[in-house]
Design an enzyme around this catalytic site. Structure first.
Site, short mmCIF file in Angstrom:
data_model
loop_
_atom_site.label_atom_id
_atom_site.label_comp_id
_atom_site.label_asym_id
_atom_site.label_seq_id
_atom_site.Cartn_x
_atom_site.Cartn_y
_atom_site.Cartn_z
N LYS A 11 -33.83 -7.16 10.03
CA LYS A 11 -34.35 -8.41 10.60
C LYS A 11 -33.27 -9.51 10.57
CE LYS A 11 -39.12 -7.51 9.19
NZ LYS A 11 -40.32 -8.13 8.60
N TYR A 51 -45.00 -6.69 17.63
CA TYR A 51 -45.91 -6.97 16.52
C TYR A 51 -47.36 -7.15 17.00
CZ TYR A 51 -42.30 -7.48 12.90
OH TYR A 51 -41.30 -7.26 11.98
N ASN A 114 -38.03 -10.47 4.72
CA ASN A 114 -38.03 -9.27 3.87
C ASN A 114 -37.06 -8.19 4.37
OD1 ASN A 114 -39.53 -8.50 6.05
ND2 ASN A 114 -41.32 -7.82 4.94
N HIS A 117 -37.82 -3.91 8.66
CA HIS A 117 -39.13 -3.44 9.14
C HIS A 117 -39.01 -1.93 9.35
CE1 HIS A 117 -42.72 -2.88 11.61
NE2 HIS A 117 -41.94 -2.07 12.32
N GLU A 128 -43.33 0.79 19.11
CA GLU A 128 -42.12 0.03 18.76
C GLU A 128 -40.89 0.59 19.48
OE1 GLU A 128 -43.91 -0.84 14.29
OE2 GLU A 128 -42.11 0.37 14.50
#
Ligand code: CMP
Length: 146
Positions: A11, A51, A114, A117, A128
Protein backbone atom coordinates in the site's frame (compact mmCIF):
# COMPACT_ATOMS: atom_id res chain seq x y z
CA UNK A 1 -1.76 -29.88 -3.17
CA UNK A 2 -3.13 -27.62 -5.91
CA UNK A 3 -1.32 -24.42 -6.77
CA UNK A 4 -3.30 -21.32 -5.94
CA UNK A 5 -2.84 -17.67 -6.80
CA UNK A 6 -3.29 -14.65 -4.60
CA UNK A 7 -2.93 -10.91 -5.05
CA UNK A 8 -0.87 -8.73 -2.75
CA UNK A 9 -0.58 -4.95 -2.66
CA UNK A 10 2.17 -2.98 -0.99
CA UNK A 11 0.00 0.00 0.00
CA UNK A 12 1.05 3.67 -0.29
CA UNK A 13 2.42 3.71 3.29
CA UNK A 14 4.61 0.68 2.52
CA UNK A 15 5.91 2.27 -0.67
CA UNK A 16 6.62 5.60 1.09
CA UNK A 17 8.51 3.80 3.85
CA UNK A 18 10.70 1.82 1.47
CA UNK A 19 9.23 -1.57 2.36
CA UNK A 20 8.65 -2.94 -1.17
CA UNK A 21 11.77 -5.09 -1.13
CA UNK A 22 11.16 -6.32 2.41
CA UNK A 23 7.64 -7.47 1.56
CA UNK A 24 8.60 -9.22 -1.69
CA UNK A 25 11.63 -10.80 -0.02
CA UNK A 26 9.51 -12.47 2.67
CA UNK A 27 7.24 -14.09 0.10
CA UNK A 28 10.16 -15.20 -2.08
CA UNK A 29 11.95 -16.76 0.89
CA UNK A 30 8.76 -18.60 1.84
CA UNK A 31 8.82 -20.27 -1.58
CA UNK A 32 5.93 -18.46 -3.23
CA UNK A 33 6.51 -17.66 -6.89
CA UNK A 34 5.96 -14.19 -8.33
CA UNK A 35 3.88 -14.52 -11.48
CA UNK A 36 3.14 -10.81 -12.04
CA UNK A 37 4.45 -7.55 -10.59
CA UNK A 38 3.65 -3.91 -11.27
CA UNK A 39 3.84 -0.46 -9.73
CA UNK A 40 0.81 1.72 -10.31
CA UNK A 41 -1.30 4.55 -8.95
CA UNK A 42 -4.95 3.46 -8.63
CA UNK A 43 -7.67 5.80 -9.91
CA UNK A 44 -10.58 6.51 -7.57
CA UNK A 45 -12.85 4.39 -9.81
CA UNK A 46 -10.53 1.38 -9.68
CA UNK A 47 -10.02 1.79 -5.94
CA UNK A 48 -13.80 1.77 -5.39
CA UNK A 49 -14.10 -1.42 -7.42
CA UNK A 50 -11.10 -3.03 -5.71
CA UNK A 51 -12.63 -2.47 -2.27
CA UNK A 52 -16.28 -2.86 -3.36
CA UNK A 53 -16.98 -5.49 -0.67
CA UNK A 54 -16.45 -2.71 1.90
CA UNK A 55 -18.72 -0.17 0.20
CA UNK A 56 -21.22 -0.15 3.09
CA UNK A 57 -18.59 0.16 5.81
CA UNK A 58 -18.11 3.49 7.60
CA UNK A 59 -14.41 3.53 6.66
CA UNK A 60 -14.97 2.96 2.89
CA UNK A 61 -14.30 6.56 1.77
CA UNK A 62 -11.22 6.84 3.97
CA UNK A 63 -9.98 3.53 2.57
CA UNK A 64 -10.42 4.74 -1.02
CA UNK A 65 -8.68 8.04 -0.20
CA UNK A 66 -5.81 6.19 1.43
CA UNK A 67 -5.22 3.61 -1.31
CA UNK A 68 -5.24 6.38 -3.95
CA UNK A 69 -2.90 8.65 -1.94
CA UNK A 70 0.25 7.40 -3.67
CA UNK A 71 1.69 4.63 -5.80
CA UNK A 72 1.27 1.00 -4.84
CA UNK A 73 2.99 -2.22 -5.89
CA UNK A 74 0.76 -5.11 -6.93
CA UNK A 75 1.82 -8.71 -7.35
CA UNK A 76 0.39 -12.13 -8.07
CA UNK A 77 1.95 -14.87 -5.94
CA UNK A 78 1.52 -18.56 -6.63
CA UNK A 79 2.01 -21.63 -4.46
CA UNK A 80 0.27 -24.31 -2.41
CA UNK A 81 -2.64 -22.75 -0.52
CA UNK A 82 -1.23 -19.32 -1.38
CA UNK A 83 -4.30 -17.41 -0.16
CA UNK A 84 -4.24 -18.72 3.42
CA UNK A 85 -0.43 -18.87 3.61
CA UNK A 86 -0.10 -15.21 2.59
CA UNK A 87 -2.89 -14.13 4.96
CA UNK A 88 -0.99 -15.81 7.81
CA UNK A 89 2.22 -14.07 6.76
CA UNK A 90 0.67 -10.59 6.67
CA UNK A 91 -1.06 -10.90 10.07
CA UNK A 92 -4.22 -9.34 11.50
CA UNK A 93 -5.68 -6.25 9.84
CA UNK A 94 -4.90 -3.98 12.80
CA UNK A 95 -1.13 -3.60 13.02
CA UNK A 96 -1.39 -3.05 16.78
CA UNK A 97 -2.87 -6.53 17.17
CA UNK A 98 -0.91 -8.40 14.50
CA UNK A 99 1.54 -11.02 15.74
CA UNK A 100 5.25 -10.12 15.70
CA UNK A 101 6.85 -12.02 12.83
CA UNK A 102 4.05 -11.11 10.47
CA UNK A 103 4.44 -8.19 8.06
CA UNK A 104 1.87 -6.01 9.82
CA UNK A 105 3.06 -7.20 13.24
CA UNK A 106 6.58 -6.05 12.41
CA UNK A 107 5.85 -2.86 10.44
CA UNK A 108 2.38 -1.44 11.24
CA UNK A 109 0.81 0.40 14.18
CA UNK A 110 -2.50 1.22 12.53
CA UNK A 111 -5.58 -0.41 11.04
CA UNK A 112 -5.54 1.85 7.96
CA UNK A 113 -1.82 2.25 7.33
CA UNK A 114 -1.17 -1.47 7.48
CA UNK A 115 1.46 -1.79 4.72
CA UNK A 116 -0.09 -4.63 2.71
CA UNK A 117 -3.32 -6.07 1.38
CA UNK A 118 -3.87 -9.69 0.37
CA UNK A 119 -6.88 -11.49 -1.15
CA UNK A 120 -8.99 -13.26 1.48
CA UNK A 121 -10.70 -15.77 -0.87
CA UNK A 122 -10.67 -17.09 -4.43
CA UNK A 123 -13.62 -14.80 -5.26
CA UNK A 124 -11.78 -11.74 -3.90
CA UNK A 125 -8.67 -12.72 -5.85
CA UNK A 126 -10.66 -12.94 -9.08
CA UNK A 127 -12.25 -9.51 -8.61
CA UNK A 128 -9.03 -7.83 -7.44
CA UNK A 129 -6.96 -9.39 -10.22
CA UNK A 130 -9.24 -7.89 -12.88
CA UNK A 131 -8.95 -4.41 -11.35
CA UNK A 132 -5.16 -4.41 -11.43
CA UNK A 133 -3.96 -6.94 -14.02
CA UNK A 134 -4.89 -8.66 -17.26
CA UNK A 135 -4.07 -12.25 -18.19
CA UNK A 136 -1.22 -10.91 -20.39
CA UNK A 137 0.57 -9.70 -17.25
CA UNK A 138 1.00 -13.26 -15.97
CA UNK A 139 4.45 -14.62 -16.75
CA UNK A 140 4.37 -18.21 -18.01
CA UNK A 141 5.29 -20.86 -15.45
CA UNK A 142 9.09 -20.59 -15.11
CA UNK A 143 9.53 -23.31 -12.48
CA UNK A 144 11.32 -25.61 -14.91
CA UNK A 145 13.88 -22.90 -15.80
CA UNK A 146 15.10 -22.44 -12.21
P1 CMP B 1 -7.11 -4.61 3.73
O1 CMP B 1 -6.59 -5.95 4.02
O2 CMP B 1 -6.54 -3.84 2.60
O3 CMP B 1 -8.70 -4.73 3.51
C1 CMP B 1 -9.58 -3.68 3.77
C2 CMP B 1 -8.93 -2.55 4.50
O4 CMP B 1 -9.81 -1.70 5.17
C3 CMP B 1 -8.05 -3.10 5.58
O5 CMP B 1 -6.92 -3.72 5.04
C4 CMP B 1 -7.77 -1.88 6.42
O6 CMP B 1 -6.70 -1.11 5.89
C5 CMP B 1 -9.08 -1.11 6.24
N1 CMP B 1 -9.89 -1.20 7.44
C6 CMP B 1 -10.47 -2.29 7.94
N2 CMP B 1 -11.16 -1.99 9.06
C7 CMP B 1 -11.00 -0.67 9.24
C8 CMP B 1 -11.48 0.24 10.21
N3 CMP B 1 -12.23 -0.16 11.22
N4 CMP B 1 -11.10 1.53 10.10
C9 CMP B 1 -10.33 1.92 9.06
N5 CMP B 1 -9.86 1.11 8.10
C10 CMP B 1 -10.19 -0.19 8.20
Amino acid sequence: MAKQRTLVLVKPDGVRRGLIGEVISRFEKKGLKLRALKMLWLSEEKAREFYSVHRDKPFYNDLVNFITSGPIVAMVLEGDEAISVVRLMIGSTDGRKAQPGTIRGDFALSIQDNVVHASDSVESFEREFKVVFSEDDIVPDYEKCL
